[in-house]
Scaffold this motif. Structure first.
Motif, mmCIF file in Angstrom:
data_model
loop_
_atom_site.group_PDB
_atom_site.id
_atom_site.type_symbol
_atom_site.label_atom_id
_atom_site.label_comp_id
_atom_site.label_asym_id
_atom_site.label_seq_id
_atom_site.Cartn_x
_atom_site.Cartn_y
_atom_site.Cartn_z
ATOM 1 N N GLY A 266 2.038 7.194 -6.411
ATOM 2 C CA GLY A 266 0.878 7.512 -7.228
ATOM 3 C C GLY A 266 0.346 6.376 -8.090
ATOM 4 O O GLY A 266 -0.294 6.623 -9.110
ATOM 5 N N PHE A 267 0.599 5.128 -7.716
ATOM 6 C CA PHE A 267 0.018 4.018 -8.478
ATOM 7 C C PHE A 267 -1.400 3.738 -7.974
ATOM 8 O O PHE A 267 -1.637 3.704 -6.771
ATOM 9 C CB PHE A 267 0.852 2.732 -8.307
ATOM 10 C CG PHE A 267 2.154 2.758 -9.031
ATOM 11 C CD1 PHE A 267 2.210 2.545 -10.406
ATOM 12 C CD2 PHE A 267 3.345 2.988 -8.349
ATOM 13 C CE1 PHE A 267 3.423 2.564 -11.078
ATOM 14 C CE2 PHE A 267 4.565 3.008 -9.019
ATOM 15 C CZ PHE A 267 4.606 2.798 -10.382
ATOM 16 N N THR A 268 -2.313 3.521 -8.929
ATOM 17 C CA THR A 268 -3.652 3.097 -8.510
ATOM 18 C C THR A 268 -3.878 1.633 -8.865
ATOM 19 O O THR A 268 -4.869 1.041 -8.459
ATOM 20 C CB THR A 268 -4.739 3.950 -9.186
ATOM 21 O OG1 THR A 268 -4.518 3.916 -10.602
ATOM 22 C CG2 THR A 268 -4.684 5.388 -8.688
ATOM 23 N N LYS A 269 -2.959 1.088 -9.667
ATOM 24 C CA LYS A 269 -3.090 -0.318 -10.054
ATOM 25 C C LYS A 269 -1.768 -1.058 -9.898
ATOM 26 O O LYS A 269 -0.698 -0.446 -9.916
ATOM 27 C CB LYS A 269 -3.513 -0.418 -11.524
ATOM 28 C CG LYS A 269 -4.961 -0.062 -11.760
ATOM 29 C CD LYS A 269 -5.303 -0.293 -13.211
ATOM 30 C CE LYS A 269 -6.745 0.093 -13.494
ATOM 31 N NZ LYS A 269 -7.058 -0.023 -14.912
ATOM 32 N N MET B 65 2.444 1.895 -3.386
ATOM 33 C CA MET B 65 1.408 2.355 -4.322
ATOM 34 C C MET B 65 1.089 3.831 -4.050
ATOM 35 O O MET B 65 1.092 4.657 -4.959
ATOM 36 C CB MET B 65 0.119 1.535 -4.143
ATOM 37 C CG MET B 65 0.248 0.062 -4.439
ATOM 38 S SD MET B 65 0.056 -0.357 -6.177
ATOM 39 C CE MET B 65 -1.672 0.017 -6.465
ATOM 40 N N ASN B 66 0.831 4.143 -2.776
ATOM 41 C CA ASN B 66 0.399 5.500 -2.426
ATOM 42 C C ASN B 66 1.497 6.536 -2.625
ATOM 43 O O ASN B 66 1.249 7.620 -3.143
ATOM 44 C CB ASN B 66 -0.080 5.548 -0.962
ATOM 45 C CG ASN B 66 -1.314 4.690 -0.770
ATOM 46 O OD1 ASN B 66 -2.055 4.435 -1.724
ATOM 47 N ND2 ASN B 66 -1.539 4.226 0.448
ATOM 48 N N GLN C 71 -8.005 -2.922 -8.464
ATOM 49 C CA GLN C 71 -6.644 -2.366 -8.542
ATOM 50 C C GLN C 71 -5.619 -3.395 -8.994
ATOM 51 O O GLN C 71 -4.479 -3.052 -9.265
ATOM 52 C CB GLN C 71 -6.214 -1.848 -7.166
ATOM 53 C CG GLN C 71 -6.924 -0.600 -6.698
ATOM 54 C CD GLN C 71 -6.340 -0.131 -5.388
ATOM 55 O OE1 GLN C 71 -6.532 -0.743 -4.346
ATOM 56 N NE2 GLN C 71 -5.587 0.950 -5.447
ATOM 57 N N GLN D 174 0.834 -1.215 0.000
ATOM 58 C CA GLN D 174 0.000 0.000 0.000
ATOM 59 C C GLN D 174 0.865 1.260 0.000
ATOM 60 O O GLN D 174 0.592 2.224 -0.719
ATOM 61 C CB GLN D 174 -0.911 0.016 1.240
ATOM 62 C CG GLN D 174 -2.001 -1.035 1.197
ATOM 63 C CD GLN D 174 -2.612 -1.300 2.564
ATOM 64 O OE1 GLN D 174 -2.103 -0.835 3.590
ATOM 65 N NE2 GLN D 174 -3.690 -2.083 2.588
ATOM 66 N N LEU E 296 -4.991 -4.591 -1.551
ATOM 67 C CA LEU E 296 -5.593 -3.682 -2.541
ATOM 68 C C LEU E 296 -7.038 -4.073 -2.824
ATOM 69 O O LEU E 296 -7.481 -5.170 -2.466
ATOM 70 C CB LEU E 296 -4.770 -3.750 -3.845
ATOM 71 C CG LEU E 296 -3.261 -3.499 -3.707
ATOM 72 C CD1 LEU E 296 -2.564 -3.768 -5.033
ATOM 73 C CD2 LEU E 296 -2.970 -2.081 -3.225
ATOM 74 N N ASN E 297 -7.747 -3.176 -3.518
ATOM 75 C CA ASN E 297 -9.107 -3.504 -3.954
ATOM 76 C C ASN E 297 -9.032 -4.361 -5.211
ATOM 77 O O ASN E 297 -8.065 -4.264 -5.970
ATOM 78 C CB ASN E 297 -9.891 -2.222 -4.272
ATOM 79 C CG ASN E 297 -10.060 -1.372 -3.030
ATOM 80 O OD1 ASN E 297 -10.268 -1.898 -1.940
ATOM 81 N ND2 ASN E 297 -9.941 -0.060 -3.201
ATOM 82 N N LYS F 188 -0.677 1.625 -16.345
ATOM 83 C CA LYS F 188 0.011 2.484 -15.353
ATOM 84 C C LYS F 188 0.058 1.747 -13.998
ATOM 85 O O LYS F 188 -0.267 2.295 -12.943
ATOM 86 C CB LYS F 188 -0.692 3.823 -15.205
ATOM 87 C CG LYS F 188 -0.695 4.651 -16.491
ATOM 88 C CD LYS F 188 -1.268 6.017 -16.241
ATOM 89 C CE LYS F 188 -1.175 6.904 -17.468
ATOM 90 N NZ LYS F 188 -1.810 6.325 -18.682
#
Lengths: 275, 288
Positions: free
Chosen positions: B41-44, B37-38, B70, B34, B66-67, B143
């Motif tokens: 700036g990764f959302t996937k 990712m955060n 994602q 997490q 992750l969700n 991305k």
């Protein structure tokens, strides 16, 4: 005295966001009527500064540090930051701010260089341990590795410190069945110092990652009778409020006056013989 | 029968010093994913899922961190992936994640044919690097952060294809030995079929890791643990009861694979050199 332990994840190398986070925790502590809030080592900058050390280090009387001091009108604040002196020497420093001023600073004396640590590559060691009075307490500050060295504790206790504030950036290494393996050592150390010297020990560690290095939290307060009266969670940013009462020190000494049979000359003799 | 005894061995006889608190460890790994990712700036995120233990375990950890929208699983078999087809589907179904499949057979056959690549090791490396090419292209398309699946054991002994399966943005299992990965897989309730099958890099059919390395993971990890983590010397390892031959072979593998753990080596001719004394952690990316 009501104190707040602010187990935060410092924001690496970003003053604006960092001071915002500090304010958020400070205001929460003021709302709870705490009289003192303690942040971890290097709370204002992040830890592994490496080549950014000089760039990010601040003078004690810099505008940035003055803005921190201003926040201490309603509550005493202990923050950690990289300090630079007039001779461009950098230190890992903890400041106790009170009533709009810095009441005391402590420069980290014991700078680790083993394994993943590079403190002494970038920073000069502090030289002194200076107690200071707050309310009925005689306080002393240590930073992380300082706590591992008995001589720092012996020195403070000899100077009648009865409330020790330790700010840390201790990373996770091994994991055992109880979680962070190092935590049991830290707990034994904090509790041991508190109980053996009849003092309060306030220990605040950070959380969050820096390039894979995980700081695991687990901040705590140990009472003079050796009880852990507050323990914060592992891995979570968190704040806890706890009252520390000077009378507990008096009661502990009344029931177990261990300092009566202290024989400090033994330490002194050992140093004399080996120097 | 043999498979059952393998599982029994892994689950019950993991050396005491390699046992960890699986719940705590998984929390650290989830938070690490997490955080990466955060911070950047990764959302996937995307994982190359082979159907083997490591990539399955990483998928389970990432799925918890992750969700579902994602995380993308990418399955890249060569031809018919034998049991792995079923296992990759099993994982994606169990986790409720989309499984994208690209069969590397046509591209791999064409490349190996044109370049006359017949040696199984060279072919295996080509396969691993073809998968890497597609993995990073999917990463660019989506991305998405590439979450790699190498573990500490294989990184230490160099049991991976350089810039192939070891190429990734982050390696959540990179400090976890293979036997510890087995224990963690139990905690995540990874399907037993996947835990039970013999670990294989599948560079060729019938290949198993343990046969190729010449040691069981149990013994290999114990030697590595005492040498790397506890700093036992060669002599001390032998005195501890490990065979001279095995210790020699493991230590040699470790030394021989140091090059894979580094950025390409740069000759120092300036005052600040990348990888040497240009010292910034990645978090400095976000410094104003």
């Amino acid at each position: 005295m009501k104190i707040a332990l602010a187990q935060i994840e410092p924001i690496f190398s970003n003053w604006d966001k960092s001071i915002e986070k500090h304010k958020e925790f400070i205001y929460r502590a003021i709302d709870e009527k705490a009289e003192l809030i303690v942040f971890p080592e290097m709370s204002l900058s992040g830890y592994r500064l490496k080549d950014l050390t000089h760039e990010l280090s601040m003078k004690i009387n810099s505008d940035k540090m003055k803005s921190v001091m201003k926040l201490s009108m309603q509550i005493d604040i202990v923050v950690g930051f990289p300090e630079i002196d007039d001779n461009s020497r950098c230190y890992i420093t903890q400041a106790y701010c009170s009533k709009g001023e810095i009441l005391q600073t402590h420069r980290k004396i014991f700078l680790p260089i083993n394994g993943m640590f590079e403190d002494s590559k970038d920073f000069m060691p502090g030289k002194t341990l200076t107690p200071f009075n707050v309310d009925k307490f005689k306080m002393g500050m240590l930073i992380c590795r300082d706590m591992w060295h008995e001589e720092a504790i012996v020195s403070f206790v000899k100077k009648d410190v009865n409330c020790l504030i330790v700010a840390s950036n201790i990373p996770l290494r091994n994991i055992n069945r109880d979680g962070p393996a190092i935590d049991s050592f830290i707990e034994r150390t904090v509790v041991g110092y508190a109980e053996k010297n009849s003092i309060f020990v306030i220990y605040v560690n950070r959380v969050g990652f820096e390039e894979g290095v995980c700081f695991y939290g687990g901040s705590m307060v140990a009472s003079p009778s050796g009880e852990i009266i507050a323990k914060l969670p592992f891995l979570e940013e968190s704040i806890v409020f706890i009252d520390i009462d000077h009378k507990e020190i008096e009661r502990k000494i009344r029931s177990f006056p261990l300092h009566y049979d202290r024989r400090d000359h033994i330490v002194l003799d050992a140093f004399k013989e080996n120097f | 029968m043999e498979e059952n005894s393998r599982k029994g061995k892994k689950n019950k006889e993991i050396a005491a010093y390699l046992q960890q608190n699986a719940e705590f460890l998984s929390t650290v790994l989830e938070k690490f994913i997490q955080d990466e990712m955060n911070k950047y700036g990764f959302t996937k995120a995307v994982i190359a899922l082979s159907g083997g233990l490591d990539s399955t375990l990483v998928s389970y950890i990432a799925a918890k961190a992750l969700n579902p929208d994602q995380l993308l699983l990418l399955y890249m078999p060569y031809g018919k992936g034998l049991s792995n087809d079923d296992h990759a589907n099993m994982v994606s179904k169990d986790l409720g994640l989309h499984l994208e499949t690209w069969n590397i057979k046509n591209t791999a056959d064409s490349l190996c044919g044109e370049r006359s690549i017949k040696n199984p090791l060279r072919k295996g490396n080509v396969f691993a690097r073809l998968r890497m090419v597609n993995l990073f292209d999917v990463s660019a398309r989506e991305k998405a952060l590439v979450i790699g699946t190498s573990n500490k054991t294989e990184l230490l002994i160099g049991y991976s294809t350089w810039y192939g399966d070891s190429a990734a943005g982050i390696l959540p299992l990179g400090d976890i030995y293979k036997t510890q990965a087995f224990a963690l897989a139990d905690y995540f309730r990874v399907p037993e079929e996947i835990i039970n099958k013999p670990p294989s890099a599948e560079l060729w059919e019938t290949q198993t890791d343990e046969e190729e390395i010449g040691l069981t993971y149990d013994e290999l990890d114990q030697i590595l643990f005492w040498h790397i983590d506890k700093r036992f010397t060669f002599q001390e390892l032998v005195e501890k009861g490990f065979s001279k031959e095995h210790v020699t072979s493991v230590l040699k593998l470790c030394r021989k694979s140091l090059y894979k753990q580094r950025l390409p080596i740069i000759p120092k001719v300036s005052s600040r050199t990348i990888g040497l004394d240009y010292r910034l952690i990645k978090e400095a990316t976000n410094a104003p």
